[in-house]
Design a protein around this motif. Structure first.
Motif, PDB file in Angstrom:
ATOM      1  N   TYR A 110      47.597  43.484  44.641  1.00  0.00           N
ATOM      2  CA  TYR A 110      48.426  43.299  42.728  1.00  0.00           C
ATOM      3  C   TYR A 110      49.933  43.150  42.309  1.00  0.00           C
ATOM      4  O   TYR A 110      50.736  42.280  42.338  1.00  0.00           O
ATOM      5  N   TYR A 111      50.218  44.798  42.632  1.00  0.00           N
ATOM      6  CA  TYR A 111      52.557  45.368  42.090  1.00  0.00           C
ATOM      7  C   TYR A 111      52.413  44.285  43.362  1.00  0.00           C
ATOM      8  O   TYR A 111      54.217  43.891  42.763  1.00  0.00           O
ATOM      9  N   LEU A 161      43.903  54.326  37.043  1.00  0.00           N
ATOM     10  CA  LEU A 161      42.855  53.601  37.751  1.00  0.00           C
ATOM     11  C   LEU A 161      41.859  55.273  38.256  1.00  0.00           C
ATOM     12  O   LEU A 161      41.009  54.241  38.323  1.00  0.00           O
ATOM     13  N   ALA A 192      49.176  52.025  26.660  1.00  0.00           N
ATOM     14  CA  ALA A 192      49.156  52.651  28.187  1.00  0.00           C
ATOM     15  C   ALA A 192      47.633  51.138  28.838  1.00  0.00           C
ATOM     16  O   ALA A 192      48.233  51.141  29.593  1.00  0.00           O
ATOM     17  N   ALA A 193      46.683  51.248  28.574  1.00  0.00           N
ATOM     18  CA  ALA A 193      46.056  49.823  29.667  1.00  0.00           C
ATOM     19  C   ALA A 193      44.696  49.605  27.799  1.00  0.00           C
ATOM     20  O   ALA A 193      43.936  50.119  28.419  1.00  0.00           O
ATOM     21  N   HIS A 223      26.147  41.858  32.762  1.00  0.00           N
ATOM     22  CA  HIS A 223      26.745  40.960  33.483  1.00  0.00           C
ATOM     23  C   HIS A 223      27.301  41.979  34.626  1.00  0.00           C
ATOM     24  O   HIS A 223      26.408  42.824  34.505  1.00  0.00           O
ATOM     25  N   ASN A 224      27.391  41.284  35.577  1.00  0.00           N
ATOM     26  CA  ASN A 224      27.666  42.551  37.177  1.00  0.00           C
ATOM     27  C   ASN A 224      28.605  43.802  36.219  1.00  0.00           C
ATOM     28  O   ASN A 224      29.846  43.547  35.031  1.00  0.00           O
ATOM     29  N   PRO A 260      39.352  47.182  26.008  1.00  0.00           N
ATOM     30  CA  PRO A 260      37.883  47.819  24.780  1.00  0.00           C
ATOM     31  C   PRO A 260      36.732  47.778  25.834  1.00  0.00           C
ATOM     32  O   PRO A 260      36.682  47.086  27.751  1.00  0.00           O
ATOM     33  N   GLY A 275      40.916  45.201  21.431  1.00  0.00           N
ATOM     34  CA  GLY A 275      39.635  44.176  21.590  1.00  0.00           C
ATOM     35  C   GLY A 275      40.403  42.639  21.861  1.00  0.00           C
ATOM     36  O   GLY A 275      40.284  41.102  22.500  1.00  0.00           O
ATOM     37  N   ALA A 277      49.515  47.440  32.215  1.00  0.00           N
ATOM     38  CA  ALA A 277      47.927  47.428  31.015  1.00  0.00           C
ATOM     39  C   ALA A 277      47.267  46.682  31.877  1.00  0.00           C
ATOM     40  O   ALA A 277      45.621  46.679  31.518  1.00  0.00           O
ATOM     41  N   LEU A 278      47.954  45.379  32.170  1.00  0.00           N
ATOM     42  CA  LEU A 278      46.826  44.637  32.811  1.00  0.00           C
ATOM     43  C   LEU A 278      46.611  44.247  34.225  1.00  0.00           C
ATOM     44  O   LEU A 278      44.766  43.946  33.611  1.00  0.00           O
ATOM     45  N   TYR A 279      46.716  44.949  34.729  1.00  0.00           N
ATOM     46  CA  TYR A 279      45.448  45.494  35.872  1.00  0.00           C
ATOM     47  C   TYR A 279      44.520  46.036  36.103  1.00  0.00           C
ATOM     48  O   TYR A 279      43.325  45.406  36.225  1.00  0.00           O
ATOM     49  N   PRO A 280      44.443  46.806  34.867  1.00  0.00           N
ATOM     50  CA  PRO A 280      43.261  47.579  35.322  1.00  0.00           C
ATOM     51  C   PRO A 280      42.426  46.528  34.076  1.00  0.00           C
ATOM     52  O   PRO A 280      40.195  46.341  34.545  1.00  0.00           O
ATOM     53  N   VAL A 281      42.565  45.782  33.128  1.00  0.00           N
ATOM     54  CA  VAL A 281      41.868  44.871  32.187  1.00  0.00           C
ATOM     55  C   VAL A 281      41.219  43.410  33.354  1.00  0.00           C
ATOM     56  O   VAL A 281      40.154  43.241  33.281  1.00  0.00           O
ATOM     57  N   LEU A 282      42.255  43.325  34.261  1.00  0.00           N
ATOM     58  CA  LEU A 282      41.909  42.631  35.055  1.00  0.00           C
ATOM     59  C   LEU A 282      40.796  42.643  36.348  1.00  0.00           C
ATOM     60  O   LEU A 282      39.581  41.974  36.167  1.00  0.00           O
ATOM     61  N   ARG A 283      40.860  43.834  36.736  1.00  0.00           N
ATOM     62  CA  ARG A 283      39.530  44.620  37.563  1.00  0.00           C
ATOM     63  C   ARG A 283      38.835  44.145  37.128  1.00  0.00           C
ATOM     64  O   ARG A 283      37.103  44.195  37.366  1.00  0.00           O
ATOM     65  N   ARG A 284      38.010  44.751  35.697  1.00  0.00           N
ATOM     66  CA  ARG A 284      37.317  45.290  34.435  1.00  0.00           C
ATOM     67  C   ARG A 284      36.431  43.676  34.052  1.00  0.00           C
ATOM     68  O   ARG A 284      35.200  43.525  34.068  1.00  0.00           O
ATOM     69  N   ALA A 329      34.802  42.423  37.305  1.00  0.00           N
ATOM     70  CA  ALA A 329      33.321  43.524  37.344  1.00  0.00           C
ATOM     71  C   ALA A 329      32.519  42.658  36.706  1.00  0.00           C
ATOM     72  O   ALA A 329      31.732  42.287  37.363  1.00  0.00           O
ATOM     73  N   GLN A 330      33.148  42.952  35.414  1.00  0.00           N
ATOM     74  CA  GLN A 330      31.980  41.858  34.740  1.00  0.00           C
ATOM     75  C   GLN A 330      31.558  40.341  34.639  1.00  0.00           C
ATOM     76  O   GLN A 330      30.413  39.981  34.237  1.00  0.00           O
ATOM     77  N   GLY A 331      32.122  39.964  35.995  1.00  0.00           N
ATOM     78  CA  GLY A 331      32.022  38.598  35.995  1.00  0.00           C
ATOM     79  C   GLY A 331      32.912  37.615  35.238  1.00  0.00           C
ATOM     80  O   GLY A 331      32.508  35.966  35.262  1.00  0.00           O
ATOM     81  N   LEU A 386      43.526  41.860  23.442  1.00  0.00           N
ATOM     82  CA  LEU A 386      43.372  42.186  24.456  1.00  0.00           C
ATOM     83  C   LEU A 386      42.749  41.296  25.868  1.00  0.00           C
ATOM     84  O   LEU A 386      43.471  40.525  26.448  1.00  0.00           O
ATOM     85  N   ASP A 387      41.883  41.699  25.864  1.00  0.00           N
ATOM     86  CA  ASP A 387      40.250  40.922  26.856  1.00  0.00           C
ATOM     87  C   ASP A 387      40.584  39.191  26.137  1.00  0.00           C
ATOM     88  O   ASP A 387      40.648  38.326  27.054  1.00  0.00           O
TER      89      ASP A 387
END
Lengths: 443, 105
Positions: free
Chosen positions: A30-31, A62, A192-193, A208-209, A196, B8, B42-49, B52-54, B10-11
């Motif tokens: 990704y990066y 992460l 930071a990230a 949801h998965n 919700p 909320g 900050a966006l990468y973890p959001v995209l991953r999640r 994962a949630q489909g 950002l999603d």
């Protein structure tokens, strides 16, 4: 590739070594791609790299996310501790660190207590069930009803304790989940990230998965509880139907048992110079009588057996279990209201008398003889009512009391209470009990 | 903006942006930072999640001799976005009343 990009990617891949390989590869991709696209768009790479933040920080988040995901799937103490460790590392400001540390300590304590209680109860369940099953198999096959009763008791106790253990386990899981909600808020701060927690974290999953299977778990939990409760009820029913509770109730409420067989035997005084009486939890009564023979009367309940004989000048009575009652050692801590009575002819004086009982009471009255009395939980009653039976009395109790004509007597010693009455008589009554009391009446 | 509120959003921003058009990481970040103030990592973890949630999935496409990963919203993601929008609409009603009230007073 640009030199600055290379340095950043190198650092990042080094940091990523501490997370699972597939996750690490994804992040690195990704990066790398991100920076390539930024370069292609003609951006100032220095600025882009700065705005991404340090590789350490990226990986810390992460890691925190990954550990939370793991703990959500499998809310064990170890996974939960990993989450707490990771969110502590994410904290940067000192004040935030204190708050997060407080949160970590408190939630860890709560979760650890639940897990510890659960483990302790599980061990108790196994030990109790195993002990009772062992007891059940020690009961002779002839007493089938008692065998079944004890197995029922094992089932009841084991599944009840297991239910409690599982309840604690569920509570532990629940407290992990609630703490993860808080942890999520700490890690996913917008600066930071920002994002919700999945909404389904509390409501149990909308399918949801990736969301943890809250609903499925709850159904499984209720099934486990249902099965354990059912087993426990079945065990209790089996135990109750055999009638054993009635017997135990009789004993533990000091009621006279039913079905007593009265045994009597007589012995010639000239053939006896020592008397020993040992009971499990029947009372022992030693007294004088008008007869010319030594008379032994025993009220035998249906869970006890006895051995009575006179051999080589020793008259001995030994009471023992016939194997019918489970947990016999425990039961004998409480007295059974059955008696073995030894009556001595008026002039008879044996060389030694030894009376011993685990839980039964021992009564001696009007005897000026050398008597050794010993009990574990049973109480001892010594009466010297006649003017003639002057005796020395030595009494000791570990945790009971000693009374003389109803008022406390004796002095404390290292092992409990001690009392000594020295009348310069030739004969001594020696009474020792671990947990019972000694009552002396004298006039 | 309040931290809780931003979480909320950002999603929603990610889902909304992807609903218009599939996008790769860098482009998505540019569009999101135009919508809402957030750090770029900050966006990468959001995209991953979300993946994962489909709510979104990915595919790779070639671009000038290398592979580029594109993010695409799923039907489930669209449903979730619509739920969010419905909630926001309700929120907006309340906000309009409050803000309107302040203006009148």
């Amino acid at each position: 590739m640009d030199e600055r990009v290379r340095i950043f990617i190198d650092k990042l891949s080094k940091e990523l070594e501490s997370i699972p390989a597939d996750e690490a590869a994804e992040a690195l991709n990704y990066y790398t791609e991100y920076l390539a696209d930024a370069e292609e768009a003609g951006k100032d790479l220095e600025q882009v790299i700065n705005s991404l933040g340090s590789p350490e920080k990226i990986v810390l988040h992460l890691k925190a996310e990954a550990s939370m995901k793991k703990a959500q799937k499998n809310p064990g103490l170890r996974n939960f501790t990993a989450v707490l460790g990771n969110i502590l590392k994410v904290a940067t400001a000192p004040f935030a660190f204190i708050i997060i540390a407080c949160f970590a300590i408190i939630s860890f304590a709560v979760v650890a207590v639940f897990f510890a209680a659960s483990a302790a109860l599980l061990v108790s369940a196994v030990v109790a069930a195993a002990a009772l099953i062992y007891e059940a198999f020690m009961i002779p096959v002839a007493y089938l009803s008692e065998r079944i009763a004890t197995s029922g008791l094992a089932l009841f106790t084991g599944s009840l304790l297991f239910t409690a253990a599982y309840g604690m386990y569920v509570l532990a899981g629940l407290s992990v989940r609630l703490s993860l909600l808080m942890a999520g808020r700490i890690v996913r701060r917008p600066s930071a990230a920002a994002a919700p927690l999945p909404e389904d974290t509390l409501s149990g999953g909308h399918g949801h998965n990736g969301s943890f299977p809250g609903k499925r778990r709850r159904i499984r939990a209720s099934r486990v509880f249902g099965a354990a409760a059912l087993l426990s009820a079945a065990g209790l029913l089996i135990f109750a139907l055999t009638g054993m509770p009635v017997k135990l109730f009789t004993i533990f409420n000091s009621m006279k048992p039913q079905d007593i067989a009265v045994r009597t035997a007589s012995f010639k005084p000239e053939e006896v110079n020592k008397i020993t009486v040992l009971t499990a939890h029947s009372h022992i009564v030693l007294k004088r009588s008008n007869g010319s023979e030594i008379k032994v009367t025993y009220e035998q309940p249906d869970w006890l057996d006895y051995d009575l004989k006179a051999k080589d000048g020793v008259l001995s009575f030994v009471e023992k279990s016939n194997g019918r009652l489970p947990l016999f050692r425990l039961v004998t801590m409480h007295e059974s209201v059955t008696e073995v009575t030894v009556s001595l002819p008026g002039s008879f004086s044996p060389g030694a008398i030894e009376l011993e009982s685990t839980g039964g009471f021992i009564y001696t009255g009007g005897l000026a003889e050398n008597i050794n009395i010993k009990t574990y939980t049973g109480s001892i009653f010594i009466a010297s009512k006649k003017a003639g039976d002057q005796i020395n009395i030595k009494a000791a109790t570990g945790s009971g009391v000693i009374t003389l004509n109803g008022t406390p007597a004796g002095s404390p010693s290292q092992e409990g209470m001690r009392y000594s009455l020295d009348t310069n008589a030739k004969k001594t009554v020696n009474a020792t009990t671990s947990r019972g009391s000694v009552s002396i009446t004298a006039d | 903006m309040d931290a809780q509120m931003k979480k909320g959003l950002l999603d929603v921003c990610v889902l909304y942006t992807l609903k218009k058009e599939d996008a790769y990481g860098y482009k998505l970040t540019q569009e999101i930072t135009g919508l809402i103030e957030t750090s770029e990592s900050a966006l990468y973890p959001v995209l991953r999640r979300l993946e994962a949630q489909g709510l979104l999935d990915t595919y790779s496409a070639e671009h000038s001799g290398r592979l580029r990963r594109y993010y695409r919203i799923t039907a489930e993601g669209i449903a979730r976005l619509n739920e969010y929008i419905e909630e926001m609409r309700e929120l907006k009603k309340v906000l309009d009343t409050i803000i309107g009230g302040e203006h009148n007073g």
